[in-house]
Design an enzyme around this catalytic site. Structure first.
Site, PDB file in Angstrom:
ATOM      1  NE  ARG A  24       7.478   2.921  12.173  1.00  0.00           N
ATOM      2  CZ  ARG A  24       6.224   2.478  12.014  1.00  0.00           C
ATOM      3  NH1 ARG A  24       5.704   1.625  12.859  1.00  0.00           N
ATOM      4  NH2 ARG A  24       5.490   2.876  11.005  1.00  0.00           N
ATOM      5  CG  HIS A  80      12.049  15.957   7.883  1.00  0.00           C
ATOM      6  ND1 HIS A  80      11.956  15.022   8.884  1.00  0.00           N
ATOM      7  CD2 HIS A  80      11.326  15.473   6.841  1.00  0.00           C
ATOM      8  CE1 HIS A  80      11.211  14.000   8.470  1.00  0.00           C
ATOM      9  NE2 HIS A  80      10.823  14.248   7.226  1.00  0.00           N
ATOM     10  CD  GLU A 125       7.999   6.984  14.587  1.00  0.00           C
ATOM     11  OE1 GLU A 125       6.871   7.459  14.689  1.00  0.00           O
ATOM     12  OE2 GLU A 125       8.775   7.248  13.655  1.00  0.00           O
ATOM     13  CD  GLU A 164      11.993   8.051   1.875  1.00  0.00           C
ATOM     14  OE1 GLU A 164      12.665   7.445   2.730  1.00  0.00           O
ATOM     15  OE2 GLU A 164      11.526   9.194   2.055  1.00  0.00           O
ATOM     16  CG  HIS A 178      10.253  13.320   1.163  1.00  0.00           C
ATOM     17  ND1 HIS A 178      10.492  14.010   2.334  1.00  0.00           N
ATOM     18  CD2 HIS A 178      10.419  11.994   1.456  1.00  0.00           C
ATOM     19  CE1 HIS A 178      10.773  13.143   3.299  1.00  0.00           C
ATOM     20  NE2 HIS A 178      10.736  11.914   2.795  1.00  0.00           N
ATOM     21  NE  ARG A 214     -16.285   5.303  19.301  1.00  0.00           N
ATOM     22  CZ  ARG A 214     -17.606   5.454  19.165  1.00  0.00           C
ATOM     23  NH1 ARG A 214     -18.300   4.594  18.469  1.00  0.00           N
ATOM     24  NH2 ARG A 214     -18.190   6.476  19.725  1.00  0.00           N
ATOM     25  CE  LYS A 231       7.940   2.073   7.129  1.00  0.00           C
ATOM     26  NZ  LYS A 231       7.343   3.288   6.642  1.00  0.00           N
TER      27      LYS A 231
HETATM   28  N1  LIG Z   1       2.868   6.799   6.509  1.00  0.00           N
HETATM   29  C1  LIG Z   1       4.170   6.728   6.394  1.00  0.00           C
HETATM   30  O1  LIG Z   1       4.852   5.932   7.037  1.00  0.00           O
HETATM   31  C2  LIG Z   1       4.824   7.637   5.402  1.00  0.00           C
HETATM   32  C3  LIG Z   1       6.182   7.454   5.071  1.00  0.00           C
HETATM   33  C4  LIG Z   1       6.739   8.279   4.110  1.00  0.00           C
HETATM   34  C5  LIG Z   1       5.967   9.269   3.498  1.00  0.00           C
HETATM   35  N2  LIG Z   1       4.655   9.434   3.851  1.00  0.00           N
HETATM   36  C6  LIG Z   1       3.838  10.466   3.235  1.00  0.00           C
HETATM   37  O2  LIG Z   1       3.739  10.185   1.844  1.00  0.00           O
HETATM   38  C7  LIG Z   1       3.451  11.389   1.161  1.00  0.00           C
HETATM   39  C8  LIG Z   1       4.290  11.449  -0.095  1.00  0.00           C
HETATM   40  O3  LIG Z   1       3.942  10.361  -0.927  1.00  0.00           O
HETATM   41  P1  LIG Z   1       4.178  10.408  -2.498  1.00  0.00           P
HETATM   42  O4  LIG Z   1       5.551  10.844  -2.789  1.00  0.00           O
HETATM   43  O5  LIG Z   1       3.693   9.137  -3.061  1.00  0.00           O
HETATM   44  O6  LIG Z   1       3.258  11.652  -2.926  1.00  0.00           O
HETATM   45  P2  LIG Z   1       1.851  11.758  -3.678  1.00  0.00           P
HETATM   46  O7  LIG Z   1       0.881  10.797  -3.155  1.00  0.00           O
HETATM   47  O8  LIG Z   1       1.494  13.188  -3.658  1.00  0.00           O
HETATM   48  O9  LIG Z   1       2.219  11.345  -5.180  1.00  0.00           O
HETATM   49  C9  LIG Z   1       3.072  12.177  -5.929  1.00  0.00           C
HETATM   50  C10 LIG Z   1       2.376  12.651  -7.213  1.00  0.00           C
HETATM   51  O10 LIG Z   1       2.322  11.577  -8.141  1.00  0.00           O
HETATM   52  C11 LIG Z   1       0.988  11.318  -8.518  1.00  0.00           C
HETATM   53  N3  LIG Z   1       0.919   9.875  -8.739  1.00  0.00           N
HETATM   54  C12 LIG Z   1       1.044   8.908  -7.812  1.00  0.00           C
HETATM   55  N4  LIG Z   1       1.059   7.702  -8.395  1.00  0.00           N
HETATM   56  C13 LIG Z   1       0.937   7.921  -9.723  1.00  0.00           C
HETATM   57  C14 LIG Z   1       0.910   7.063 -10.864  1.00  0.00           C
HETATM   58  N5  LIG Z   1       1.067   5.734 -10.758  1.00  0.00           N
HETATM   59  N6  LIG Z   1       0.740   7.631 -12.080  1.00  0.00           N
HETATM   60  C15 LIG Z   1       0.631   8.987 -12.205  1.00  0.00           C
HETATM   61  N7  LIG Z   1       0.693   9.846 -11.183  1.00  0.00           N
HETATM   62  C16 LIG Z   1       0.838   9.307  -9.945  1.00  0.00           C
HETATM   63  C17 LIG Z   1       0.141  11.860  -7.414  1.00  0.00           C
HETATM   64  O11 LIG Z   1      -1.147  12.190  -7.869  1.00  0.00           O
HETATM   65  C18 LIG Z   1       0.931  13.094  -7.023  1.00  0.00           C
HETATM   66  O12 LIG Z   1       0.669  14.149  -7.909  1.00  0.00           O
HETATM   67  C19 LIG Z   1       3.720  12.529   2.128  1.00  0.00           C
HETATM   68  O13 LIG Z   1       2.499  13.086   2.545  1.00  0.00           O
HETATM   69  C20 LIG Z   1       4.414  11.854   3.306  1.00  0.00           C
HETATM   70  O14 LIG Z   1       4.128  12.474   4.540  1.00  0.00           O
HETATM   71  C21 LIG Z   1       4.088   8.643   4.787  1.00  0.00           C
HETATM   72 ZN   LIG Z   2      11.066  10.070   3.719  1.00  0.00          ZN
END
Ligand SMILES: NC(=O)c1ccc[n+]([C@@H]2O[C@H](COP(=O)([O-])OP(=O)(O)OC[C@H]3O[C@@H](n4cnc5c(N)ncnc54)[C@H](O)[C@@H]3O)[C@@H](O)[C@H]2O)c1
Ligand SMILES: [Zn+2]
Length: 364
Positions: A242, A253, A238, A186, A266, A123, A228
């Site tokens: 937000r 999207h 949210e 971003e 993205h 939890r 942020k």
């Molecule tokens: N929670 C939130 O508020 C929020 C906001 C925006 C996005 N997100 C989420 O974030 C995700 C996208 O995140 P992302 O772009 O970081 O994707 P990701 O975590 O898939 O990373 C992108 C790629 O880079 C690799 N990688 C990451 N750091 C690395 C490093 N230092 N060295 C080598 N490789 C590395 C990962 O293994 C992956 O293959 C999505 O699922 C999205 O929904 C969440």
């Molecule tokens: Zn985004």
């Protein structure tokens, strides 16, 4: 190392950004009440784990912590309930209790999944975000944690704020270049919606930032997190403001959905979406055409696209925009920008100007 604080109604937590910050993890954990008798589970993915998990385990073990490791296969498609359950299994087998702490080491995928594990395990137990992608400066702040369902992204989740966020910018050196560029979308978004002086600074520093120079990188992440943080502090769950963080994401999207999440990163989709939102702002909220020029020049300075190369059918894009889960009551809702550094949420945008913008986004 730079520090800023996320102040929420019931809690507050720091974001530490620097170079070589993992060395300070034991001291930071201690400072936040995590004594050595509390078991730690490091969660990462198969790209990031092999690069950094060993070193972090060693640092923590030398400081007297018991540390387990759970790896998920890298990639968005693994941000699912199956991997969630597997990580929970690793936690149970390693003997994590309610007092244990999860460390999420990776990009947004690991942060979201490990954060959701922390929100659910017994939890809810504390967790720490160790973001390693540039995009994760965004995803690691704000407490939204989730996994995907086959019917849509982030449909299963919670709000669970981390104990702290520790960003070591040295890790960005191994991040693939296309992920670096994607992450900057971003960062730019945070400037464009909130802080004109940050936009000017980004315009001046594009070269150094793309070259991943340490000092400007720390500053850019710090200022992005500042925006942020300011937004999230005003609207933790949210319910209102937000939504402005969605600047560029309505069209973004839709592009991701229509292209089956394969064509664009993205950040690329969001960059085209920001260019579209800027154009729509001229038509709907009276922004100056100079806003479009400046926005597109900024995106391009960071190697981001501002046009759709392929002609995705307008009907499909419009349909996807209406289906967006953040859109209420089936009307088109956009975050629009009357001037750089300011945005507003506009509901009930007419279809005609959106169609015009989609046409403009197709022109070379
Ligand atoms: N929670 C939130 O508020 C929020 C906001 C925006 C996005 N997100 C989420 O974030 C995700 C996208 O995140 P992302 O772009 O970081 O994707 P990701 O975590 O898939 O990373 C992108 C790629 O880079 C690799 N990688 C990451 N750091 C690395 C490093 N230092 N060295 C080598 N490789 C590395 C990962 O293994 C992956 O293959 C999505 O699922 C999205 O929904 C969440
Ligand atoms: Zn985004």
């Amino acid at each position: 190392m730079k520090t800023l604080t996320v102040s929420l109604e019931r809690t507050s937590y720091p974001i530490y950004i620097g170079s070589g910050t993992y060395q300070q993890l034991p001291a930071l954990l201690k400072k936040h009440g995590v004594s050595r008798d509390r078991t730690i589970m490091l969660v990462s993915d198969t790209h990031v784990g092999p690069l950094y998990a060993g070193k972090i385990q060693e640092i923590l073990q030398q400081a007297g912590y018991r540390v387990g490791l759970s790896l998920i296969p890298a990639g968005e498609e693994n941000k699912n309930l199956k991997e969630f359950e597997r990580v929970i299994g690793d936690c149970l087998r390693f003997g994590l209790t309610r007092r244990s702490v999860i460390l999420a080491l990776g990009g947004g995928v690991v942060g979201d999944l490990a954060g959701f594990v922390a929100a659910s395990y017994m939890r809810g137990i504390p967790f720490v975000q160790l973001p390693t992608s540039l995009l994760a400066h965004d995803s690691s702040v704000g407490g939204k944690v989730a996994v995907n369902h086959p019917l849509g992204k982030n449909y299963i989740g919670a709000f669970h704020q981390p104990l702290m966020v520790v960003f070591d910018v040295d890790t960005l050196k191994t991040l693939p270049q296309k992920e670096v560029v994607s992450g900057f979308a971003e960062v730019l978004k945070h400037g464009l919606i909130w802080d004109e002086s940050f936009v000017s600074w980004l315009e001046d520093r594009a070269g150094e930032l793309l070259g991943l120079e340490t000092e400007p990188l720390i500053e850019a992440i710090y200022r992005g997190c500042q925006v942020k943080t300011a937004v999230v502090s005003q609207d933790e769950r949210e319910a209102g403001i937000r939504a402005i963080l969605n600047y560029g994401h309505t069209i973004g999207h839709a592009l991701e959905a229509v292209s089956g999440y394969r064509t664009f990163t993205h950040g690329e989709a969001v960059a085209i979406g920001i260019a579209g939102a800027a154009r729509l702002s001229v038509k709907v909220v009276g922004a100056s055409p100079a806003l479009v020029e400046r926005t597109e020049a900024l995106l391009q300075a960071f190697s981001l696209p501002v046009r759709m190369e392929t002609t995705w059918p307008a009907e499909d894009l419009l349909e996807a925009m209406k289906r967006d889960k953040k859109v209420q009551s089936g009307e088109y809702t956009f975050v629009l920008s009357p001037q750089i550094g300011r945005v507003e949420l506009v509901r009930g945008v007419a279809e005609e100007p959106i169609r015009e913008v989609l046409k403009e986004l197709r022109r070379a």
